[in-house]
Design an enzyme around this catalytic site. Structure first.
Site, mmCIF file in Angstrom:
data_model
loop_
_atom_site.group_PDB
_atom_site.id
_atom_site.type_symbol
_atom_site.label_atom_id
_atom_site.label_comp_id
_atom_site.label_asym_id
_atom_site.label_seq_id
_atom_site.Cartn_x
_atom_site.Cartn_y
_atom_site.Cartn_z
ATOM 1 N N THR A 152 13.761 -33.534 -28.592
ATOM 2 C CA THR A 152 13.862 -32.142 -29.062
ATOM 3 C C THR A 152 15.122 -32.032 -29.924
ATOM 4 O O THR A 152 15.096 -32.320 -31.104
ATOM 5 C CB THR A 152 13.881 -31.151 -27.880
ATOM 6 N N THR A 189 16.346 -33.152 -14.679
ATOM 7 C CA THR A 189 17.247 -32.723 -15.742
ATOM 8 C C THR A 189 16.999 -33.353 -17.095
ATOM 9 O O THR A 189 17.853 -33.322 -17.952
ATOM 10 C CB THR A 189 18.730 -32.922 -15.349
ATOM 11 N N ASN A 401 22.478 -23.688 -29.836
ATOM 12 C CA ASN A 401 21.781 -22.841 -28.874
ATOM 13 C C ASN A 401 21.747 -21.379 -29.273
ATOM 14 O O ASN A 401 20.990 -20.586 -28.696
ATOM 15 C CB ASN A 401 22.394 -23.013 -27.484
ATOM 16 N N THR A 406 14.787 -20.235 -33.530
ATOM 17 C CA THR A 406 14.506 -19.894 -34.920
ATOM 18 C C THR A 406 14.934 -20.975 -35.889
ATOM 19 O O THR A 406 14.613 -20.912 -37.058
ATOM 20 C CB THR A 406 15.252 -18.595 -35.284
#
EC number: 2.3.1.35
Length: 406
Positions: A152, A189, A401, A406
């Site tokens: 990610t 995690t 973050n 967006t």
């Protein structure tokens, strides 16, 4: 015989193939977002999951599928966590069915995972359309492709592998992982998929996995947030043809130590690649009264936002280490604690018996300016030790973050 590191990752063991591709979940078409791992034969399987009460739909489906401790494939998408959605479990099940159809398996023999933004509906059509092509592209060299597809906000591919001789047979194991943010000790995690060609029963495999996880992924913290989707799963297909590994034997110890070493390598990669991070921090605690105390102290230090910020600024603010030890909850005599810092640039002691000592600030700055820093804590309470893995806290963490969706 000790294990040796080898090239590769999740396909290093015999009989495992992997692939990764872009299917359309992500807006950025240059980033792959769908991964597949496959064993040529059925595998013993085990997994550990996040302890967050909010769990992604894929975890619920995987738990049901692994009720018989058998699996043969893993499918995972990135870009969307498939969490907190009314149709989440239905779509996770559809992912299993799509993989099973393409690989000629039963859906319950598939481990499913998702990672990415929470609370957005997962578009299933791109996954269903891409899965046959994903299966066709499976290869023994596909570990890196799969590792890229589960990333990610990660900036580097995370894979590791090793081999060890067990009962006269060469046993290989390897894995891939993703994790950069929303990471905090409480298992798992992050996502990690491990494979091995060892002949080992599911219950024994589960025991080995839990031992390995305790000293690796459960000792990582990036930001104090335990994620909703994360798991570590392991598949063992038995193609090494070693005598079955049993608990309480030298073979089990060798297998577990090799698995632990791979898990720690991947855990260090996760910590070093923390969102916005510039430094890997390793808190090494020695002289603790118990293993539990050592782990508690190491985790507390590595989780301190103030200490993480100090490490970003290469500031030897050792008081923040003592502060974190003090609120850790471990029964420590703070007046016997020593603290130091070490890196490739050298080492420096800054605190003895709970009190500061004179030290050269320029030398400390040099030590703390490296990209891997050890925080050395000696408790003088016993012989137990533990290490925890984390990273510095930077301006970029907030930037990443602040606009994650967006």
């Amino acid at each position: 015989m000790q294990a040796i590191s080898i090239e590769g990752g999740v396909t290093a063991a015999q009989g495992f193939l992997a692939s990764g591709m872009y299917c359309g979940i992500r807006k950025n078409k240059s980033k792959p977002d769908l991964a597949l791992i496959y064993s040529k034969v059925p595998c013993a399987a085990a997994a550990v999951y996040t302890q967050n009460l909010v769990k992604g739909a894929p975890i619920q489906v995987t738990r049901r599928n692994l009720a018989d401790s058998i699996a043969q494939a893993v499918i995972c998408n990135s870009g969307n966590a498939n969490t907190c959605n009314a149709d989440g479990e239905q779509k996770a099940q559809m992912m299993c069915e799509a993989a099973a159809k393409a690989l000629h398996l039963e859906p319950e023999d598939v481990v499913v995972a998702s990672t990415g933004v929470i609370g957005q509906v997962l578009p299933i059509e791109p996954i269903l359309e891409a899965t046959p092509k994903l299966a066709e592209s499976l290869t023994e060299d596909g570990s890196a492709d799969a590792a890229k597809a589960i990333m990610t906000t990660d900036t580097v591919v995370k894979e590791a592998a090793a081999e060890v001789t067990i009962n006269g047979k060469t046993v290989r194991m390897g894995g891939i992982a993703k994790g950069s943010g929303m990471i905090h000790p409480n298992m798992a995690t992050m996502l990690c998929f491990l494979t091995t060609d060892a002949n080992i029963a599911p219950a024994v495999l589960d025991s080995a996995l839990r031992i390995a996880v305790k000293d690796s992924f459960n000792m990582v913290s990036i930001d104090g947030d335990t994620s909703t989707n994360d798991m570590t799963a392991i598949l063992a297909n038995g193609l090494a043809e070693n005598d079955p590994i049993e608990e309480g034997t030298e073979a089990f110890d060798l297998f577990t130590e090799t698995l632990r070493a791979i898990a720690i390598r991947l855990a260090r990669m996760v910590a070093k690649d923390g969102e916005g991070a510039t430094k890997l921090l390793v808190c090494k605690v020695t002289g603790a009264a118990s293993d539990a105390d050592a782990r508690t102290v190491a985790k507390s230090v590595i989780c301190s936002s103030l200490l993480k910020a100090a490490m970003f600024g290469a500031d030897a603010n050792w008081g923040r280490v003592l502060c974190a030890i003090g609120y850790s909850g471990a029964p420590v005599d703070i007046h016997r604690v020593d603290v130091g810092f070490a890196s490739r640039a050298g080492s420096i002691e800054v605190c003895v018996n709970g009190a500061g000592i004179p030290f050269d600030e320029e030398v400390a700055k040099k030590v703390l300016s490296e990209d891997e820093i050890d925080i050395l804590v000696t408790l003088h309470d016993g012989n137990a030790s533990a290490s925890a893995f984390g990273c510095d806290l930077t301006y970029d963490y907030v930037k990443i973050n602040g606009d994650y969706r967006t």
